[in-house]
Write a protein that holds these residues in place. Structure first.
Motif, PDB file in Angstrom:
ATOM      1  N   SER A   1       0.881  -1.400   0.077  1.00  0.00           N
ATOM      2  CA  SER A   1       0.099  -0.052   0.130  1.00  0.00           C
ATOM      3  C   SER A   1       0.850   1.289   0.265  1.00  0.00           C
ATOM      4  O   SER A   1       0.641   2.133  -0.681  1.00  0.00           O
ATOM      5  CB  SER A   1      -0.771   0.140   1.145  1.00  0.00           C
ATOM      6  N   LYS A   2       2.017   1.207   0.731  1.00  0.00           N
ATOM      7  CA  LYS A   2       2.820   2.394   0.648  1.00  0.00           C
ATOM      8  C   LYS A   2       3.559   2.798  -0.608  1.00  0.00           C
ATOM      9  O   LYS A   2       3.572   3.708  -1.070  1.00  0.00           O
ATOM     10  CB  LYS A   2       3.809   2.134   1.809  1.00  0.00           C
ATOM     11  N   LEU A   3       3.909   1.605  -1.281  1.00  0.00           N
ATOM     12  CA  LEU A   3       4.398   1.616  -2.626  1.00  0.00           C
ATOM     13  C   LEU A   3       3.565   2.247  -3.669  1.00  0.00           C
ATOM     14  O   LEU A   3       3.842   3.085  -4.332  1.00  0.00           O
ATOM     15  CB  LEU A   3       4.888   0.300  -3.005  1.00  0.00           C
ATOM     16  N   GLN A   4       2.315   1.660  -3.480  1.00  0.00           N
ATOM     17  CA  GLN A   4       1.216   2.237  -4.224  1.00  0.00           C
ATOM     18  C   GLN A   4       0.874   3.633  -3.993  1.00  0.00           C
ATOM     19  O   GLN A   4       0.475   4.266  -5.027  1.00  0.00           O
ATOM     20  CB  GLN A   4      -0.003   1.398  -4.144  1.00  0.00           C
ATOM     21  N   MET A   5       0.951   4.103  -3.062  1.00  0.00           N
ATOM     22  CA  MET A   5       0.804   5.605  -2.507  1.00  0.00           C
ATOM     23  C   MET A   5       1.780   6.441  -3.164  1.00  0.00           C
ATOM     24  O   MET A   5       1.579   7.622  -3.274  1.00  0.00           O
ATOM     25  CB  MET A   5       0.642   5.715  -1.192  1.00  0.00           C
ATOM     26  N   GLY A   6       3.005   5.867  -3.384  1.00  0.00           N
ATOM     27  CA  GLY A   6       4.511   6.295  -3.645  1.00  0.00           C
ATOM     28  C   GLY A   6       4.929   6.714  -2.496  1.00  0.00           C
ATOM     29  O   GLY A   6       4.510   7.565  -1.389  1.00  0.00           O
TER      30      GLY A   6
END
Length: 135
Positions: free
Chosen positions: A25-30
């Protein structure tokens, strides 16, 4: 079926999936956005990268059961940090739009259990470290 898998294995795998999902999720948020979000809450921005790495790598390691105690200890530190720096002011159950720290507390308790119980029978820890002891 749970009896054959074992509760420690089930707890370890589910905890690993939860943390892996949070890391993804953190990666997807950037990570830049997560860094800004952390900074806006008074948490040093670089901790976004630390948290994402620990959640991703730690989640994968827990799912396969490798370095279970080390990863569990890291998760305890990560979640206690989240509680103290961000969630404590919202209380256990939260208020209005702010979530409380009940999830983080639950994750800490499962991590403490895994830290204390050690490798489950269905884990790479058990496979690797039992072979070393018998050799």
């Amino acid at each position: 079926m749970i009896k054959h898998i074992g509760v420690p294995t089930l707890l370890r795998v589910v905890l690993g999936i939860i943390f892996l999902a949070h890391g993804i999720s953190k990666l997807q948020m950037g990570l830049g956005n997560v860094e800004a979000w952390f900074s806006s809450m008074g948490v040093p921005g670089f901790m976004a990268y630390v948290a994402a790495f620990v959640e991703l790598a730690g989640g994968i390691l827990l799912i396969v059961g490798l370095f279970t105690r080390v990863v569990s200890a890291l998760f305890i530190v990560l979640m206690l940090g989240a509680i103290v720096t961000v969630k404590l002011s919202s209380g256990l159950l939260g208020h209005d739009q702010a979530a409380g720290y009940e999830l983080e507390l639950s994750l800490v308790l499962v991590s403490i259990y895994l830290l204390a119980s050690g490798p489950a029978a269905l884990s790479l820890d058990h496979l690797i470290f039992n072979k070393r002891r018998s050799a």
